[in-house]
Design an enzyme around this catalytic site. Structure first.
Site, mmCIF file in Angstrom:
data_model
loop_
_atom_site.group_PDB
_atom_site.id
_atom_site.type_symbol
_atom_site.label_atom_id
_atom_site.label_comp_id
_atom_site.label_asym_id
_atom_site.label_seq_id
_atom_site.Cartn_x
_atom_site.Cartn_y
_atom_site.Cartn_z
ATOM 1 N N LYS A 140 27.545 -18.726 30.341
ATOM 2 C CA LYS A 140 26.450 -17.277 30.986
ATOM 3 C C LYS A 140 27.695 -16.670 32.238
ATOM 4 C CE LYS A 140 24.025 -16.201 33.772
ATOM 5 N NZ LYS A 140 24.668 -14.606 34.467
ATOM 6 N N GLY A 176 32.897 -16.223 41.803
ATOM 7 C CA GLY A 176 31.426 -15.446 41.692
ATOM 8 C C GLY A 176 32.411 -15.246 44.024
ATOM 9 N N SER A 177 30.865 -15.470 44.444
ATOM 10 C CA SER A 177 31.047 -14.952 45.624
ATOM 11 C C SER A 177 30.741 -16.230 46.772
ATOM 12 C CB SER A 177 30.145 -14.164 46.107
ATOM 13 O OG SER A 177 28.730 -15.379 45.700
ATOM 14 N N GLY A 196 28.940 -19.407 45.057
ATOM 15 C CA GLY A 196 29.585 -21.160 45.046
ATOM 16 C C GLY A 196 29.176 -22.479 45.574
ATOM 17 N N CYS A 236 39.268 -10.753 42.693
ATOM 18 C CA CYS A 236 39.295 -11.236 43.788
ATOM 19 C C CYS A 236 40.547 -11.464 44.934
ATOM 20 C CB CYS A 236 39.029 -12.844 43.515
ATOM 21 S SG CYS A 236 39.256 -13.374 42.272
HETATM 22 C C1 UN1 Z 1 39.801 -12.109 39.436
HETATM 23 O O1 UN1 Z 1 40.286 -11.280 39.866
HETATM 24 O O2 UN1 Z 1 39.403 -13.210 39.757
HETATM 25 O O3 UN1 Z 1 46.139 -12.387 39.398
HETATM 26 C C2 UN1 Z 1 41.350 -12.565 39.022
HETATM 27 C C3 UN1 Z 1 45.624 -11.745 38.776
HETATM 28 C C4 UN1 Z 1 44.575 -11.874 37.823
HETATM 29 C C5 UN1 Z 1 43.933 -12.393 37.487
HETATM 30 C C6 UN1 Z 1 42.666 -11.700 38.793
HETATM 31 N N1 UN1 Z 1 45.488 -12.337 36.840
HETATM 32 O O4 UN1 Z 1 45.374 -10.407 39.423
#
Ligand code: UN1
Length: 502
Positions: free
Chosen positions: A182, A235-236, A240, A291
């Site tokens: 999904k 995700g957030s 989560g 992230c």
């Molecule tokens: C993400 O932003 O969820 O280390 C993953 C990094 C990438 C992966 C990011 N290889 O910035």
């Protein structure tokens, strides 16, 4: 499809259930559009809980056949998928840039990360090592092996719309699980492309099922369906926690990869040119929508003024634009209007708490930018560690500079948020570097590099509210997608009692 803009040239994206590309049962659809221009790219079928049910049932039916397919054969399908990705890398990257906005060079990197993960997991077709250890009793054999869990639900975000799905799908598949996938409803096209590739590579029908549509409608049904054994979510932290709660009540394995508030520490002895390159790349690359993005710069008092001046100058020079315009664009749009509004709201939140905007700070609306969701690369100064802009995940091109006076203080500030994904230090002092590596409470630590750019052969994930104790990628991913089975074979022909024989 009532009410949707029509564009005869746009694609229509469908679910893939039991090997067939089909529309959702409700006959509804949603739009997939370019965040840089607002142009419609595709319409996508909008699933409901009935489609989730069908997808899970198809995955369950396929589970035994796939589990019993020798792992090296499963791996070979992944190798073929990797070859197809490599061949299509450029067109996939272009589609990705159109669909989610990241600049083309980064979209190529996203596809490459997917290729890397696919090849890495293909190799696991011939590894998946278990242990054979001595038994404490004579004529007895003790060994352990990995077993698939059954059906995996993979719920993935839009910011790495190709790489992150491969982090979940590839280990799940090579270990013998079947999957319901999904993807985020902002990036259905990349998900369709990935599934097409895996089907073309020879995945049997039902082994991978794709359900398109909003998580708010589909998520709970997927997580709580009794036919789903494992939920892997990126995700957030809020979502989560919800998924973890729902899955936890049903005693399901739930692997969550969540938010971050990543920091770059710059010590007084750092190579400032190098640090600036790392900060600009980590804070504004992917428009800050990783992230792992650097959202705080923690700079030593001795160099903070110089570093800030140079960072502000660099940030102001970055050119916003569509990611496909390789020559003229440094930073692309953010994903959506609501994301733009959220990112921008943090500028006001910062100012109200006493921060000062030193660069950027505005939604960009000049000329063609008005058609997309562009936010100026923004540097906030006079930021204190406890302000909301220094604590909360912004997920946009906004970075806060915080001044500190020692390594100990810098480490305290790094560790002062609820998140624990990535951090980095710029220093030439090897002792400081090692103290930092030891004391930073994050899953990823960089020395003399920015906070982004993890490679797939090491575990990826974080501590505290960044996750729930699992890791993606590397060997660690195998532990998420398999159960250990310990097997004892007694060939003595008599009753032997463990722990009770003389
Ligand atoms: C993400 O932003 O969820 O280390 C993953 C990094 C990438 C992966 C990011 N290889 O910035």
């Amino acid at each position: 499809m009532g009410g949707l803009a029509t564009n005869v040239t746009a694609l229509h994206l469908r679910n893939c259930i039991d090997g067939a590309w089909i529309d959702a049962t409700g006959n509804d659809a949603f739009e997939d559009s370019d965040p840089a221009t607002g142009e419609l790219i595709a319409t996508a079928t909008k699933s409901n809980v009935e489609d989730v049910r069908q997808a899970v049932e198809a995955a369950r039916r396929a589970a035994d056949g796939w589990r019993l397919t020798p792992a090296p054969k499963r791996g070979e399908i992944l190798y073929r998928a990797g070859e197809l990705m490599l061949r299509r890398k450029e067109e996939l990257a272009r589609e990705m840039t159109r669909e989610m906005g990241k600049v083309l060079a980064e979209a190529r990197g996203d596809i490459q990360e997917g290729i890397d993960m696919t090849y890495y997991c293909a190799g696991e077709g011939r590894r998946q090592f278990g242990d054979v250890v001595p038994a404490e009793l004579p004529d007895k054999w003790a060994m352990s092996m990995r077993q698939p869990l059954g059906v995996v639900a993979a719920i993935t975000p839009w910011n790495f719309p190709f790489a992150i799905p491969t982090w979940k799908l590839m280990p799940a598949l090579v270990l013998g699980n079947t999957v319901v996938f999904k993807p985020a409803s902002d990036t259905p096209l990349m998900a369709v492309r990935l599934v097409e590739i895996l089907m073309e590579a020879g995945l049997p029908k039902g082994v991978l099922n794709l359900v398109l549509g909003p998580g708010a409608v589909l998520g709970d049904a997927l997580v709580s369906h009794p036919g789903v054994d494992l939920v892997s979510f990126t995700g957030s932290s809020e979502t989560g926690a919800h998924i973890g709660e729902l899955g936890g009540r049903l005693l399901k394995r739930v692997s969550c990869e969540l938010g971050g508030k990543n920091a770059i520490v710059v010590m007084d002895d750092a190579d400032l040119d190098l640090a600036l390159d790392g900060i600009v790349w980590s804070a504004f690359g992917t428009s800050g929508q990783r992230c792992t993005a650097a959202s705080r710069v923690i700079a030593d008092r001795a160099i903070v003024a110089q570093l800030t001046d140079r960072l502000v100058a660099r940030a102001k020079k970055l050119r916003l634009g569509p990611g496909l315009d390789e020559k003229n664009t440094d930073v692309g749009p953010v994903i959506s209007r609501s994301a733009l509004e959220k990112v921008h709201s943090y500028v006001g939140i910062g100012e109200r708490e006493g921060a000062t905007v030193a660069a950027g700070g505005r939604v960009a609306t000049e000329g063609a930018l008005a058609k997309g969701f562009f936010h100026e690369p923004t540097v906030l100064v006079d930021v204190k560690p406890n302000m909301r802009v220094a604590q909360e995940e912004i997920f946009g091109p906004v970075v806060s500079v915080i001044e500190t006076g020692s390594l100990e203080e810098a480490v305290r500030v790094v560790n002062s948020t609820k998140y624990g994904l990535s951090c980095s230090i710029y220093t030439r002092d090897v002792n400081d570097a090692f103290r930092f590596m030891r004391d930073a409470e994050t899953g990823l630590v960089y020395v003399n590099a920015g906070t982004i750019g993890a490679e797939i052969q090491l575990p990826f994930g974080g501590t505290k509210s960044t996750g729930n104790g699992h890791r993606e990628a590397g060997r660690a991913a195998l532990d998420v997608y398999s159960e250990w089975k310990s097997i004892y074979v007694d060939f003595s022909g008599r009753l032997q009692r463990a722990q009770m024989e003389p």
